[in-house]
Write an enzyme that holds these catalytic residues in place. Structure first.
Site, PDB file in Angstrom:
ATOM      1  N   CYS A   1       0.820  -1.228   0.000  1.00 50.18           N
ATOM      2  CA  CYS A   1       0.000   0.000   0.000  1.00 50.18           C
ATOM      3  C   CYS A   1       0.848   1.270   0.000  1.00 50.18           C
ATOM      4  CB  CYS A   1      -0.923   0.007   1.209  1.00 50.18           C
ATOM      5  SG  CYS A   1      -1.964  -1.452   1.289  1.00 50.18           S
TER       6      CYS A   1
ATOM      7  N   HIS B   1      -3.569   7.224   2.423  1.00 50.39           N
ATOM      8  CA  HIS B   1      -3.971   5.887   1.980  1.00 50.39           C
ATOM      9  C   HIS B   1      -5.306   5.569   2.655  1.00 50.39           C
ATOM     10  CE1 HIS B   1      -4.243   1.760   1.153  1.00 50.39           C
ATOM     11  NE2 HIS B   1      -3.785   1.323   2.317  1.00 50.39           N
TER      12      HIS B   1
ATOM     13  N   ASN C   1     -10.400  -0.386   0.576  1.00 47.51           N
ATOM     14  CA  ASN C   1      -8.936  -0.246   0.506  1.00 47.51           C
ATOM     15  C   ASN C   1      -8.449  -0.797  -0.843  1.00 47.51           C
ATOM     16  OD1 ASN C   1      -6.164  -0.507   0.740  1.00 47.51           O
ATOM     17  ND2 ASN C   1      -6.205  -1.332   2.827  1.00 47.51           N
TER      18      ASN C   1
HETATM   19  N1  COA Z   1     -18.081  -8.234  10.977  1.00 42.28           N
HETATM   20  C1  COA Z   1     -18.444  -8.410  12.254  1.00 42.28           C
HETATM   21  N2  COA Z   1     -17.571  -8.678  13.236  1.00 42.28           N
HETATM   22  C2  COA Z   1     -16.270  -8.761  12.889  1.00 42.28           C
HETATM   23  C3  COA Z   1     -15.817  -8.604  11.578  1.00 42.28           C
HETATM   24  C4  COA Z   1     -16.788  -8.331  10.595  1.00 42.28           C
HETATM   25  N3  COA Z   1     -16.471  -8.140   9.305  1.00 42.28           N
HETATM   26  N4  COA Z   1     -14.482  -8.743  11.553  1.00 42.28           N
HETATM   27  C5  COA Z   1     -14.077  -8.991  12.806  1.00 42.28           C
HETATM   28  N5  COA Z   1     -15.157  -9.012  13.623  1.00 42.28           N
HETATM   29  C6  COA Z   1     -15.201  -9.236  15.076  1.00 42.28           C
HETATM   30  C7  COA Z   1     -13.989  -9.960  15.599  1.00 42.28           C
HETATM   31  O1  COA Z   1     -14.116 -11.350  15.455  1.00 42.28           O
HETATM   32  C8  COA Z   1     -13.985  -9.516  17.038  1.00 42.28           C
HETATM   33  O2  COA Z   1     -14.902 -10.292  17.737  1.00 42.28           O
HETATM   34  P1  COA Z   1     -14.612 -10.724  19.279  1.00 42.28           P
HETATM   35  O3  COA Z   1     -14.546  -9.425  20.029  1.00 42.28           O
HETATM   36  O4  COA Z   1     -15.791 -11.562  19.603  1.00 42.28           O
HETATM   37  O5  COA Z   1     -13.321 -11.442  19.258  1.00 42.28           O
HETATM   38  C9  COA Z   1     -14.522  -8.084  16.979  1.00 42.28           C
HETATM   39  O6  COA Z   1     -15.210  -7.978  15.717  1.00 42.28           O
HETATM   40  C10 COA Z   1     -13.468  -7.026  17.082  1.00 42.28           C
HETATM   41  O7  COA Z   1     -12.391  -7.377  16.209  1.00 42.28           O
HETATM   42  P2  COA Z   1     -11.127  -6.471  16.029  1.00 42.28           P
HETATM   43  O8  COA Z   1     -10.215  -7.132  15.061  1.00 42.28           O
HETATM   44  O9  COA Z   1     -10.598  -6.063  17.363  1.00 42.28           O
HETATM   45  O10 COA Z   1     -11.817  -5.166  15.369  1.00 42.28           O
HETATM   46  P3  COA Z   1     -11.169  -3.795  15.040  1.00 42.28           P
HETATM   47  O11 COA Z   1     -11.941  -2.713  15.670  1.00 42.28           O
HETATM   48  O12 COA Z   1      -9.671  -3.807  15.239  1.00 42.28           O
HETATM   49  O13 COA Z   1     -11.438  -3.688  13.475  1.00 42.28           O
HETATM   50  C11 COA Z   1     -10.232  -3.938  11.430  1.00 42.28           C
HETATM   51  C12 COA Z   1     -10.883  -4.638  12.597  1.00 42.28           C
HETATM   52  C13 COA Z   1      -9.607  -4.972  10.528  1.00 42.28           C
HETATM   53  C14 COA Z   1     -11.318  -3.176  10.688  1.00 42.28           C
HETATM   54  C15 COA Z   1      -9.158  -2.945  11.982  1.00 42.28           C
HETATM   55  O14 COA Z   1      -8.329  -3.596  12.900  1.00 42.28           O
HETATM   56  C16 COA Z   1      -8.309  -2.372  10.876  1.00 42.28           C
HETATM   57  O15 COA Z   1      -8.789  -1.669  10.002  1.00 42.28           O
HETATM   58  N6  COA Z   1      -6.989  -2.632  10.939  1.00 42.28           N
HETATM   59  C17 COA Z   1      -6.068  -2.159   9.910  1.00 42.28           C
HETATM   60  C18 COA Z   1      -6.178  -3.018   8.706  1.00 42.28           C
HETATM   61  C19 COA Z   1      -5.519  -2.405   7.509  1.00 42.28           C
HETATM   62  O16 COA Z   1      -5.456  -1.210   7.378  1.00 42.28           O
HETATM   63  N7  COA Z   1      -5.039  -3.256   6.619  1.00 42.28           N
HETATM   64  C20 COA Z   1      -4.455  -2.861   5.404  1.00 42.28           C
HETATM   65  C21 COA Z   1      -3.205  -2.091   5.605  1.00 42.28           C
HETATM   66  S1  COA Z   1      -2.721  -1.317   4.133  1.00 42.28           S
END
Ligand code: COA
Length: 326
Positions: A113, A252, A282
């Site tokens: 990215c 980004h 993304n």
């Molecule tokens: N729908 C519903 N629930 C979901 C889910 C979805 N699509 N994806 C994950 N969950 C759940 C998880 O299982 C977790 O459940 P639990 O609490 O029972 O274990 C809960 O939601 C929280 O998960 P978590 O991973 O802590 O959520 P978050 O607030 O960190 O959001 C992302 C997840 C991926 C959206 C976030 O971490 C993110 O954007 N990270 C950066 C990713 C990124 O930028 N990647 C590319 C880089 S270029």
């Protein structure tokens, strides 16, 4: 002339759209969860027979048309992508050939990215050093092809698209500074495990899903906010600029919460931050040039405006560039 400017911009997004409501039908997720956690509503998805080079060509043609530039007037073609048509040859070679620019140098850059930020630094340097007069830089991805549609933690995030810019030599210099970085100690934080020279695709690895992108979401979230702030601060300092000098932040587009957290620290009011994550999700190396292209079309960016481009991603990698729009 040892300055550089962006003389033309274009973008392309595939026609098919995948909405949060579509995802609700196949995954244990909801529009509410996706919207509040990421800011995403839709993503554009490449057709089965549409490869990254096809997206590049459409974006490049848009930029060439906007700048009234002929493909043969471009001295070098660079494609930043993690989803090339093939491991080799470079997607840029295919793009240049399809644009009737056979013979021009063409190569790919793979830094996930952060690809557009690294590419902007490289292309600007090639021009300022007098190696080339005009470079086409394209950020493009077909991430839908490497996403596991049954994994709710990644399937909701990624989309496809391409953005293209033409950089050319100029008397005034638009490229004010750059800060790039990488930390490859834990490549598995965000990676496509299988299909490379370390882990070949076999029946077993396919069964284990190694052909799909993997991500440690929470880790990346923290890293992203920290590095966006750090890299922007260093790039501004190098260009002798204050936060208040910045007219536009073009980050980004990985997560609206990441963008908001970084923008808050950088004291950038919401109306000066370009965000189109709702429409595209993304798109990795394509997200910044698509956002730039849309901001220009909307008439937001004016000559003399100071822009900060900032990105982060697999590697891990990150970077920021400060730019004075010509
Ligand atoms: N729908 C519903 N629930 C979901 C889910 C979805 N699509 N994806 C994950 N969950 C759940 C998880 O299982 C977790 O459940 P639990 O609490 O029972 O274990 C809960 O939601 C929280 O998960 P978590 O991973 O802590 O959520 P978050 O607030 O960190 O959001 C992302 C997840 C991926 C959206 C976030 O971490 C993110 O954007 N990270 C950066 C990713 C990124 O930028 N990647 C590319 C880089 S270029």
């Amino acid at each position: 002339m040892n300055g550089v400017k962006i003389s033309a911009v274009g973008h392309y997004a595939p026609a098919a759209i995948l909405t949060n409501e579509d995802l609700e039908k196949t995954l244990d997720t909801s529009d509410e969860w996706i919207t509040t956690r990421t800011g995403m509503k839709r993503r554009h998805i490449a057709a089965e027979n549409e490869a990254t080079s096809d997206l590049c060509i459409a974006a490049a043609r848009d930029a060439l048309r906007n700048g009234k530039i002929a493909p043969s007037d471009i001295d070098c073609y660079i494609v930043a992508t993690s989803t090339p048509d093939y491991a080799f040859p470079a997607t840029a070679c295919i793009v240049a050939a399809q644009l009737d620019a056979v013979g021009k140098p063409a190569f790919d850059m793979e830094i996930a990215c952060s690809g557009f930020i690294y590419g902007l630094t490289l292309a600007s340097s090639l021009i300022r050093a007098g190696v080339y007069s005009r470079v086409m830089l394209i950020g493009a991805e077909s991430l839908s092809k490497i996403v596991d549609r049954s994994d709710r933690s990644t399937a909701i995030l990624f989309g496809d698209g391409a953005g293209a810019v033409v950089l050319e030599a100029a008397a005034e210099n638009s490229f004010l500074s750059s800060e790039l970085g990488a930390d490859g100690r834990r490549p598995e934080t965000l990676c496509l495990l299988g299909g490379g020279s370390r882990r070949r695709l076999t029946a077993e690895s396919l069964k284990a899903g190694e052909q799909y992108l993997r991500m440690e979401g929470r880790e990346i979230f923290k890293f992203a906010v920290t590095k966006m702030i750090e890299a922007t601060g260093i790039a501004l300092h190098r260009a002798n600029l204050q936060k208040s000098d910045v007219n536009w932040l073009i980050p980004h587009q990985a997560n609206k919460r990441i963008i908001d957290a970084a923008a808050k620290y950088l004291e950038m009011p919401e109306e000066r931050v370009i965000v189109n994550i709702e429409e595209y999700g993304n798109t990795s190396a394509a997200s910044i040039p698509i956002a730039l292209s849309e901001a220009l079309t909307a008439g937001k960016i004016k000559p003399g405006d100071i822009i900060v481009f900032v990105g982060f991603g697999g590697g891990l990698s990150w970077g920021a560039v400060t730019w004075k729009w010509a």
